[in-house]
Scaffold this active site. Sequence first.
Site, short mmCIF file in Angstrom:
data_model
loop_
_atom_site.label_atom_id
_atom_site.label_comp_id
_atom_site.label_asym_id
_atom_site.label_seq_id
_atom_site.Cartn_x
_atom_site.Cartn_y
_atom_site.Cartn_z
N SER A 34 64.90 67.24 20.08
CA SER A 34 66.07 66.60 19.47
C SER A 34 66.26 65.20 20.06
O SER A 34 65.58 64.81 21.01
CB SER A 34 67.33 67.43 19.71
OG SER A 34 67.74 67.32 21.07
N SER A 88 68.91 64.06 21.66
CA SER A 88 70.04 64.01 22.59
C SER A 88 69.76 63.16 23.82
O SER A 88 70.69 62.76 24.52
CB SER A 88 70.42 65.42 23.04
OG SER A 88 69.42 65.99 23.85
N LYS A 122 68.59 67.36 30.19
CA LYS A 122 69.67 66.37 30.28
C LYS A 122 69.51 65.58 31.58
O LYS A 122 68.63 65.86 32.39
CB LYS A 122 71.05 67.06 30.25
CG LYS A 122 71.31 67.98 29.07
CD LYS A 122 71.40 67.25 27.75
CE LYS A 122 71.60 68.23 26.60
NZ LYS A 122 71.48 67.58 25.28
#
Length: 311
Positions: free
Chosen positions: A89, A91, A146
Amino acid sequence: MAGYFSTFLVILTLGSGLIWLVDHFMFAPKRKERIALAQVSSGVELDQEAIEKIAPLPAITESAISIFPMIAAITIFRSFIFEPFQIPSGSMMPTLLVGDFILVQKFTYGIKDPVWRTQLVEMDEPKRGDITVFKYPLDTNVDFIKRVVGLPGDTVVYRNKQLYIKPSCEVDEKQTAGLKCGEFNKVGLSIVNEDEFSMQGMPLPRLTESLSGIEHDILINPMALETKGRYFQQPGTKVDEWRVPADSYFLMGDNRDNSADGRFWGFVPKENLVGKAVFIWMSFEFDNTPDDFLPGWIPTGVRFNRLGSIQ
């Protein structure tokens, strides 16, 4: 899925190794005895075809002996050294793009067994700015990636597209580099460009964020409202404020308005950490549209300029 694959590799390694060991100590000596007796009886040296007829090697044993060294090497490499991941993705844009294939250094935060993930050897602690792969706290069968923003003892605030960090005064000074302990520090931002990335026709400004001396780029959507009603609410804090518990970390995506991160589900326990993302080893473009002949999962190009260390 990655957890299931790790378990499958371990079972395959142990199974093939056990078959090889049993054969080596129990059945291989008996085969050698039969061959030796046959050789003495015939008075001539037997060729390979005759040996295979006299003392055939079972197919399952032959397969186990063939694959064990390779599977064992893959299991050790993937479980304790490096593991490949694909970015699914946007992100982590602009740092990581959809189609990037990365290597995650497994031993950075400690060596764990590949099945139960029990800590075997302690190594380094995560640092602010590290890009980390971890087991999603709400479903540990899913891997997330992340950036580490908050360390144990920190208080993190994200308000009006701006990040603030209040580090604890009880941690090592190296962990608070560039930040004043006991007070909120406004994390520095500087504009890079405003038209490189866009979403649904809306330009996404690219900014450089300085996080404890670690500079990295982020994207923001000036028109996107902060969905504070969906934020993880910690007792005793404001809606956009989080106090990081001991042995836990607060992580955020670099694409700040398109990332399901710690703002929405809370903290990552230390035992959920998988490793540190360190290298892009391949990067594919996927530009096929629903109207194209080829399906969307087939690459349309290779982004060679993206290969290398991850910043």
